[in-house]
Design a protein around this motif. Structure first.
Motif, mmCIF file in Angstrom:
data_model
loop_
_atom_site.group_PDB
_atom_site.id
_atom_site.type_symbol
_atom_site.label_atom_id
_atom_site.label_comp_id
_atom_site.label_asym_id
_atom_site.label_seq_id
_atom_site.Cartn_x
_atom_site.Cartn_y
_atom_site.Cartn_z
ATOM 1 N N SER A 1 -0.145 8.388 -1.923
ATOM 2 C CA SER A 1 -1.448 7.861 -1.488
ATOM 3 C C SER A 1 -2.333 8.970 -0.930
ATOM 4 O O SER A 1 -3.560 8.945 -1.121
ATOM 5 C CB SER A 1 -1.245 6.766 -0.448
ATOM 6 O OG SER A 1 -0.503 7.255 0.666
ATOM 7 N N ASP A 2 -1.735 9.962 -0.244
ATOM 8 C CA ASP A 2 -2.523 11.089 0.254
ATOM 9 C C ASP A 2 -3.053 11.937 -0.897
ATOM 10 O O ASP A 2 -4.200 12.419 -0.858
ATOM 11 C CB ASP A 2 -1.684 11.954 1.191
ATOM 12 C CG ASP A 2 -1.331 11.234 2.492
ATOM 13 O OD1 ASP A 2 -1.945 10.186 2.762
ATOM 14 O OD2 ASP A 2 -0.441 11.721 3.219
ATOM 15 N N THR B 1 -2.480 3.135 -12.132
ATOM 16 C CA THR B 1 -3.910 3.296 -11.840
ATOM 17 C C THR B 1 -4.727 3.230 -13.119
ATOM 18 O O THR B 1 -5.779 2.585 -13.166
ATOM 19 C CB THR B 1 -4.157 4.636 -11.130
ATOM 20 O OG1 THR B 1 -3.383 4.682 -9.929
ATOM 21 C CG2 THR B 1 -5.635 4.806 -10.791
ATOM 22 N N GLY C 1 0.785 -1.227 0.000
ATOM 23 C CA GLY C 1 0.000 0.000 0.000
ATOM 24 C C GLY C 1 0.815 1.273 0.000
ATOM 25 O O GLY C 1 0.255 2.361 0.196
ATOM 26 N N ARG C 2 2.121 1.188 -0.227
ATOM 27 C CA ARG C 2 2.981 2.366 -0.258
ATOM 28 C C ARG C 2 3.313 2.717 -1.706
ATOM 29 O O ARG C 2 3.948 1.930 -2.409
ATOM 30 C CB ARG C 2 4.271 2.134 0.529
ATOM 31 C CG ARG C 2 4.059 1.809 1.997
ATOM 32 C CD ARG C 2 5.376 1.933 2.768
ATOM 33 N NE ARG C 2 6.402 1.076 2.193
ATOM 34 C CZ ARG C 2 6.636 -0.173 2.558
ATOM 35 N NH1 ARG C 2 5.873 -0.737 3.490
ATOM 36 N NH2 ARG C 2 7.590 -0.887 1.995
ATOM 37 N N LEU C 3 2.875 3.884 -2.137
ATOM 38 C CA LEU C 3 3.116 4.320 -3.501
ATOM 39 C C LEU C 3 4.301 5.266 -3.619
ATOM 40 O O LEU C 3 4.598 5.750 -4.707
ATOM 41 C CB LEU C 3 1.860 5.012 -4.065
ATOM 42 C CG LEU C 3 0.594 4.159 -4.123
ATOM 43 C CD1 LEU C 3 -0.577 4.995 -4.618
ATOM 44 C CD2 LEU C 3 0.812 2.956 -5.015
#
Length: 315
Positions: free
Chosen positions: A92-93, A284, A79-81
């Motif tokens: 992610s933010d 994405t 989950g770390r982009l």
């Protein structure tokens, strides 16, 4: 049935994996050096070669490409982009802030692109070579030929500058969404309307249409009760492809209407050579395109047993 779904899902995962490797390689081989950009941002014109080398070591830019790709895949799976080189904030933010805007844009444009082609195509089929049919054909060709930025500019000039009916930019309310929805949905609407019209014309020559006329139906009755149910699979297949491609149109539309969505984030990332953000956004787009088409394939298999039968025979 579950076996077919599993096969399609596995194929989609493989496509995403291959696309992720290709996009990572393209971004890594692109001209420019992220270490130079970070050094200039940290030290300005006084950035030294030693500082650039230190940043390259810290970011692992000197590692072989396959090792860097492995690290990136591991981070994404957790989950770390990464962090944006332009803002210094976690990507992610940025996604959490911008993604709702792009989703609403795509959903609104998708509703237009789903229902309007059916209305236009059926109206043309009912006219069947009449004035309305020819007029709708010309409008569809013109609409499919007009680029998004041109359509958006014309809508702003007419409804914002001349008539003062709609706001030219921003996301302040429902009225501010009207022009962007029309802009992003116009091209798929025009393409799909031609698909609906041509497919209906071909379906009206099938034996079941002749049977419908023999039952006493008029042309409208045959279109609605006999032809439209057989339109579902080709229409959904084309709609899925067009809806997935709307993510590309969102890049232009968000720039025209000054929105802060994923498309605008992608433009800013290219402008400032923000390679981690570019990689995350491209992935994405790939995931969106692959899984929209996967969903459409599954729906088509559910509603048409002929597709399931052909898949079992080819297995």
């Amino acid at each position: 049935m579950l076996k077919l779904f599993y096969r399609r899902f596995t194929l989609a995962i493989c496509l995403v994996a291959v696309a992720s490797a290709l996009t990572f390689a393209l971004i890594a081989l692109a001209p420019g050096n992220a270490a130079n950009f970070l050094a200039e941002r940290a030290a300005g014109p006084k950035a030294t070669h030693e500082l650039v080398q230190k940043i390259e070591r810290d970011l692992g830019l000197n590692d072989p490409l396959y090792i860097r790709f492995g690290h990136w895949v591991g981070d994404v799976s957790e989950g770390r982009l990464g962090e944006s080189l332009r803002t210094g904030h976690p990507i992610s933010d940025e996604f959490a802030q911008r993604l709702p805007t792009t989703i609403r844009l795509l959903l609104g444009g998708g509703v237009i692109a789903f229902f309007m082609p059916l209305v236009i195509g059926v109206a043309g089929a009912l006219s069947n070579g009449g004035v309305l049919d020819r007029s709708l054909r010309v409008l569809a060709i013109v609409g499919a030929s007009a680029p998004n930025f041109f359509v958006g500019a014309l809508l702003v000039l007419l409804f914002s500058v001349k008539l003062h009916w709609l706001p030219a930019f921003g996301t302040s309310g429902l009225l501010s969404w009207m022009m962007p929805w029309v802009t992003v949905g116009l091209f798929p609407t025009c393409v799909l309307s031609r698909v609906v019209r041509v497919t209906l014309q071909e379906l009206m020559a099938r034996p079941f249409a002749t049977t419908g006329f023999a039952k006493g139906y008029g042309r409208a009755g045959v279109l609605i009760y006999e032809a439209l149910p057989n339109l579902a699979v080709p229409f959904l297949t084309t709609f899925g492809a067009q809806f997935a491609l709307m993510i590309i149109g969102a890049i232009v539309v968000e720039s025209v209407f000054a929105w802060q969505g994923i498309g605008a984030f992608f433009i800013d990332s290219i402008r400032f050579r923000d390679f981690p953000a570019m990689q995350a956004i491209l992935m994405t787009f790939v995931v969106f395109f692959v899984f929209v088409n996967l969903l459409v394939d599954m729906v088509c298999m559910l509603i048409d047993p002929r597709i399931r039968r052909s898949q079992f025979e080819s297995a």
